[in-house]
Design a protein around this motif. Structure first.
Motif, PDB file in Angstrom:
ATOM      1  N   ILE A  62      26.044  34.284  41.985  1.00 59.09           N
ATOM      2  CA  ILE A  62      26.780  32.976  41.777  1.00 59.09           C
ATOM      3  C   ILE A  62      27.081  32.889  40.068  1.00 59.09           C
ATOM      4  O   ILE A  62      28.265  32.247  40.049  1.00 59.09           O
ATOM      5  N   VAL A  63      26.383  33.583  39.464  1.00 61.47           N
ATOM      6  CA  VAL A  63      26.866  33.618  37.892  1.00 61.47           C
ATOM      7  C   VAL A  63      28.266  34.460  37.970  1.00 61.47           C
ATOM      8  O   VAL A  63      29.163  34.000  37.154  1.00 61.47           O
ATOM      9  N   VAL A  64      28.346  35.467  38.670  1.00 59.16           N
ATOM     10  CA  VAL A  64      29.722  36.166  38.772  1.00 59.16           C
ATOM     11  C   VAL A  64      30.631  35.266  39.154  1.00 59.16           C
ATOM     12  O   VAL A  64      31.840  35.191  38.596  1.00 59.16           O
ATOM     13  N   LEU A  65      30.514  34.479  40.155  1.00 60.14           N
ATOM     14  CA  LEU A  65      31.462  33.632  40.843  1.00 60.14           C
ATOM     15  C   LEU A  65      32.085  32.566  39.676  1.00 60.14           C
ATOM     16  O   LEU A  65      33.092  32.201  39.668  1.00 60.14           O
ATOM     17  N   ILE A  70      35.894  30.753  35.810  1.00 61.09           N
ATOM     18  CA  ILE A  70      36.441  30.274  34.402  1.00 61.09           C
ATOM     19  C   ILE A  70      37.350  31.422  33.895  1.00 61.09           C
ATOM     20  O   ILE A  70      38.707  30.884  33.398  1.00 61.09           O
ATOM     21  N   SER A  71      37.081  32.792  34.224  1.00 57.99           N
ATOM     22  CA  SER A  71      38.251  33.404  33.814  1.00 57.99           C
ATOM     23  C   SER A  71      39.521  33.210  34.433  1.00 57.99           C
ATOM     24  O   SER A  71      40.817  33.430  33.768  1.00 57.99           O
ATOM     25  N   VAL A  72      39.492  33.121  35.803  1.00 56.17           N
ATOM     26  CA  VAL A  72      40.964  32.971  36.432  1.00 56.17           C
ATOM     27  C   VAL A  72      41.475  31.509  36.046  1.00 56.17           C
ATOM     28  O   VAL A  72      42.712  31.138  35.881  1.00 56.17           O
ATOM     29  N   GLY A  73      40.566  30.633  35.618  1.00 56.59           N
ATOM     30  CA  GLY A  73      41.210  29.334  35.259  1.00 56.59           C
ATOM     31  C   GLY A  73      42.046  29.351  34.072  1.00 56.59           C
ATOM     32  O   GLY A  73      43.110  28.947  33.930  1.00 56.59           O
ATOM     33  N   LEU A  74      41.358  30.140  33.095  1.00 53.08           N
ATOM     34  CA  LEU A  74      42.150  30.133  31.808  1.00 53.08           C
ATOM     35  C   LEU A  74      43.323  31.270  31.955  1.00 53.08           C
ATOM     36  O   LEU A  74      44.396  30.643  31.459  1.00 53.08           O
ATOM     37  N   PHE A 152      39.738  34.559  25.844  1.00 51.47           N
ATOM     38  CA  PHE A 152      38.367  34.038  26.574  1.00 51.47           C
ATOM     39  C   PHE A 152      38.616  34.560  27.972  1.00 51.47           C
ATOM     40  O   PHE A 152      37.443  34.957  28.567  1.00 51.47           O
ATOM     41  N   ALA A 153      39.678  34.346  28.595  1.00 51.67           N
ATOM     42  CA  ALA A 153      39.920  34.813  30.010  1.00 51.67           C
ATOM     43  C   ALA A 153      39.414  36.405  30.239  1.00 51.67           C
ATOM     44  O   ALA A 153      38.743  36.728  31.184  1.00 51.67           O
ATOM     45  N   SER A 154      39.849  37.270  29.150  1.00 51.57           N
ATOM     46  CA  SER A 154      39.565  38.633  29.161  1.00 51.57           C
ATOM     47  C   SER A 154      38.155  38.841  28.970  1.00 51.57           C
ATOM     48  O   SER A 154      37.275  39.746  29.845  1.00 51.57           O
ATOM     49  N   LEU A 155      37.535  38.064  28.311  1.00 46.44           N
ATOM     50  CA  LEU A 155      36.084  38.233  27.862  1.00 46.44           C
ATOM     51  C   LEU A 155      35.090  37.857  29.139  1.00 46.44           C
ATOM     52  O   LEU A 155      33.991  38.663  29.449  1.00 46.44           O
ATOM     53  N   PHE A 156      35.466  36.774  29.872  1.00 45.76           N
ATOM     54  CA  PHE A 156      34.752  36.101  30.962  1.00 45.76           C
ATOM     55  C   PHE A 156      35.022  37.248  32.098  1.00 45.76           C
ATOM     56  O   PHE A 156      34.034  37.517  32.697  1.00 45.76           O
ATOM     57  N   GLY A 157      36.156  37.979  32.115  1.00 47.18           N
ATOM     58  CA  GLY A 157      36.445  38.700  33.198  1.00 47.18           C
ATOM     59  C   GLY A 157      35.817  39.940  32.907  1.00 47.18           C
ATOM     60  O   GLY A 157      35.151  40.770  34.109  1.00 47.18           O
ATOM     61  N   TRP A 158      35.424  40.465  31.828  1.00 48.30           N
ATOM     62  CA  TRP A 158      34.751  41.681  31.383  1.00 48.30           C
ATOM     63  C   TRP A 158      33.139  41.451  31.777  1.00 48.30           C
ATOM     64  O   TRP A 158      32.565  42.220  32.399  1.00 48.30           O
ATOM     65  N   LEU A 159      32.675  40.341  31.401  1.00 46.03           N
ATOM     66  CA  LEU A 159      31.266  39.884  31.622  1.00 46.03           C
ATOM     67  C   LEU A 159      30.989  39.919  33.003  1.00 46.03           C
ATOM     68  O   LEU A 159      29.917  40.518  33.553  1.00 46.03           O
ATOM     69  N   LEU A 226      40.554  33.658  43.801  1.00 45.16           N
ATOM     70  CA  LEU A 226      40.437  32.494  43.095  1.00 45.16           C
ATOM     71  C   LEU A 226      41.865  32.443  42.243  1.00 45.16           C
ATOM     72  O   LEU A 226      42.537  31.280  42.193  1.00 45.16           O
ATOM     73  N   THR A 227      42.547  33.592  42.062  1.00 46.95           N
ATOM     74  CA  THR A 227      44.133  33.503  41.537  1.00 46.95           C
ATOM     75  C   THR A 227      45.026  32.892  42.215  1.00 46.95           C
ATOM     76  O   THR A 227      45.680  32.117  41.765  1.00 46.95           O
TER      77      THR A 227
END
Length: 693
Positions: A62-65, A70-74, A152-159, A226-227
């Motif tokens: 769920i956290v990954v989702l 967030i990453s895709v939205g940004l 931030f999109a890259s950061l959330f994607g990496w996480l 999501l994209t």
């Protein structure tokens, strides 16, 4: 459990003779009964089961989702912001062409009056101040926001990728453990039907392929879906007409993916099945390399390898080629959509229905829209390959297991050593009965020797005693307790076994001797090694008892490996002892000394000795002569010789000296003196040479 262990065949009905069990076997070049030729399961159920392995980490999923959203939205917001920046730049350049001090409406009215209606429509969709030029502060602010959005999109994607990687690796860790536990719960009959290399391929190659496939596809699938959703929303916000044109990609993508997937799925299953067969061939050939060389079968082995390697090539090439056509097809479809969007978007800009920045953003969105669709298509080969491997692993996990021990299992005293066969019936396959109505009794402290021609069932008795297989009828009892009512671990912990084939493991000589009793002290290990005459050669090795052995123990001779296994049995101090031609690999002098050591080892124990050299079992308390799974004679050495039956024939066959005549062979044993006993041979040997400590 009544009846022999039954498992679902791995390859359909087995052909050929019944398997010999873990203590029999056909030598290093012997092939399995059958190869795993099974029809693949459906893609959907198998994929769903693979995803089920991640269920334990549902909160993290769920956290990954959430992180993915967030990453895709940004990322989706980025093109729209860049479109605004383009509008600012374009409006600045346009305003520089206009007279300063005029208003936007005055400029538009002047264009309409001069007959430039199209330009007027285009400028009406723009926000500009005549003569003002480019608004660099606004442009800089937009670019800073865009930079922050993408960072931030890259950061959330990496996480999310990092967390998902941990989830997948833990799932593979659990899957490997399930496979390992499953192997220990499988009956020995399963391993008689599957080639070792094929099993290793499922445990290693297929599990690794599942992990790689899930690692590479799960994150991309989530991000891509999501994209697609996010981009679709933004496209409809910008221009419903252009969005409808872009949606043409979806049915084309689905059609191409489904058509190709159906054809390539079968090839991926064939690829991994052929890989397992090839692995079995390589493992078999390397294990029996010396046999191959000895009998000059290099060309045959190379021919088999070429054929099987070619099969892997054909299946792999076909699967990769078909699945590889998805990405070019998706790119072609995307380019067609791109052309349509560029033409229609240009017309809408000219008509003043869209700004130049919106068209630029839409073109970016069209790329973002087709790219994840193309990625989903290109990942089809990885998904199919992973699911095909998953099916093979699940086949192993779904195999029928040996029946569990009784929850209220009985036990016997530690000193129990009275073993009895009571009307025992057994067969490896119902069509070929092997043992029928066998009864015998082994008294505590006695030595029971089992002799007979090859295939008579001698090793099968050992399999039944150890419960490697369970009897079909009758019972085997230890001190009156049915061994079927005992746990397998309890029964086997009371039994020591020394086989003709040495069982040594990667580790030191000390660890191999202590394998059956890890808590043994150094003094006990050395004492067992001395009793088995291991101590005599260990000190000649560079590291003594700490000498490392690989899984084949190639730094020891065959006889030395056999002595180590005997020392292991000495140290285990079992109440039941099984010796299956245990001294066949040592020289005569050492054999005589080991026979004396084994005589001491057999004191107060029940020993079963399978022997081919009858001179080694003359002192046995009971000799059983087996033919075709039945005991045809039993008694002492003297009694059986006097009866002049099957044992007498075997005995004479071993000790007769033949003189070739023109017509026949004349046995010369009739008037020969009796063969000395083992004790007499040992005494004579010790008188003839000094025994080294």
């Amino acid at each position: 459990m009544s009846g022999s262990q039954q498992t679902r065949p791995v390859s359909g009905p087995a052909s050929g003779p019944a398997p010999r069990g873990p203590l029999g076997g056909g030598g290093p070049m012997g092939r399995g009964v059958g190869l795993p030729v099974q029809k693949a399961q459906n893609f959907g159920p198998s994929a769903k089961r693979l995803l089920g392995t991640l269920r334990v980490d549902t909160p993290l999923l769920i956290v990954v989702l959430v992180l993915s959203v967030i990453s895709v939205g940004l990322s989706v917001i980025g093109p729209k912001l860049l479109g605004n920046a383009t509008n600012v730049v374009f409006a600045g350049f346009v305003s520089m062409q206009m007279p300063a001090g005029a208003t936007k409406q005055q400029v538009i009215d002047q264009l309409i009056a001069s007959g430039n209606q199209q330009q007027a429509d285009m400028l009406s969709a723009m926000d500009f101040v005549p003569g003002a030029g480019i608004d660099f502060p606004q442009l800089g602010m937009i670019l800073m926001v865009v930079l922050a959005v993408y960072v931030f999109a890259s950061l959330f994607g990496w996480l999310q990728a990092r967390i998902l990687n941990g989830i997948v690796q833990r799932a593979m860790h659990r899957l490997r453990k399930q496979v390992e536990d499953k192997i220990h719960r499988l009956p020995l009959s399963y391993f008689d039907k599957v080639q070792r290399g094929e099993l290793l391929s499922r445990v290693t190659n297929d599990v690794d392929n599942i992990g790689q496939s899930m690692q590479q596809t799960l994150s991309q699938v989530v991000i891509s879906l999501l994209t697609v959703i996010g981009v679709m929303v933004m496209m409809f916000v910008i221009s419903p007409l252009l969005a409808v044109i872009a949606l043409v990609t979806i049915p084309l993508t689905i059609f191409i993916t489904v058509v190709v997937a159906r054809r390539s799925q079968k090839l991926f299953v064939a690829q991994w099945k052929a890989t397992g067969i090839l692995n079995a061939r390589v493992e078999e050939t390397f294990s029996g390399h010396s046999i191959v060389k000895t009998f000059g079968h290099q060309r045959e082995v190379e021919a088999d390898f070429r054929d099987e390697n070619a099969e892997v090539y054909r299946a792999s090439f076909g699967a990769q080629f078909l699945s590889g056509t998805i990405m070019p097809a998706m790119m072609f479809t995307g380019n067609l959509v791109y052309v349509a969007i560029a033409v229609v978007g240009g017309l809408q800009v000219a008509a003043g229905l869209l700004s130049i920045g919106d068209v630029q953003a839409f073109i970016q969105y069209s790329r973002q829209f087709t790219q994840p669709l193309s990625q989903l298509g290109s990942m089809a080969n990885l998904l199919q390959s992973g699911v095909a491997s998953g099916e093979r692993v699940f086949e192993l996990l779904d195999e029928s297991e040996q029946e569990p021990d009784d929850v209220d299992a009985e036990t016997v005293p530690e000193s129990a050593s009275h073993l009895a066969f009571e009307d025992v019936t057994f067969s490896y396959s119902p069509e070929e009965p092997l043992i029928s109505g066998l009864s015998l009794t082994a008294e505590p402290g006695s030595t029971v020797a089992i002799v007979g021609p090859t295939g008579a069932g001698k090793t099968t008795l050992v399999n039944l005693i150890m419960r490697f297989y369970d009897v079909s009828g009758g019972r085997i009892s230890l001190d009156g307790v049915d061994t079927m009512r005992m746990t397998r671990d309890d029964l086997r912990s009371r039994t020591g076994m020394v086989l003709q084939d040495t069982w040594l493991f990667s580790g030191t000589i000390r660890e191999n001797i202590a394998y059956g009793r890890p808590d043994a002290t150094e003094e006990e290990i050395v004492a067992a090694a001395t009793a088995a005459y291991v101590d005599r050669f260990v000190h000649a090795l560079p590291d003594g008892y700490d000498t490392m052995l690989d899984d084949e123990a190639t730094n020891l001779s065959v006889g030395e490996r056999q002595l180590v296994t005997i020392a292991r049995a000495f140290l285990a101090d079992p109440r039941l002892l099984i010796l299956d031609e245990a001294t066949s690999s040592v020289d005569t002098r050492t054999e005589l000394l080991i026979q004396r050591a084994m005589s001491r080892l057999r004191e107060d124990r029940t020993a079963f000795v399978i022997a081919h050299r009858l001179s080694t079992i003359r002192d046995a308390d009971l000799i059983l002569v087996m033919e075709a799974g039945a005991i045809v004679e039993q008694g002492s050495h003297a009694e059986l010789l006097e009866a002049k039956g099957a044992y007498w024939r075997l005995y004479n066959a071993q000790f007769e000296a033949a003189i070739e005549d023109e017509d026949d062979r004349v046995p010369v044993l009739a008037g020969a003196p009796p063969v000395p006993t083992v004790t007499e041979l040992i005494t004579a040997a010790e008188e003839g040479f000094e025994v080294e400590d």
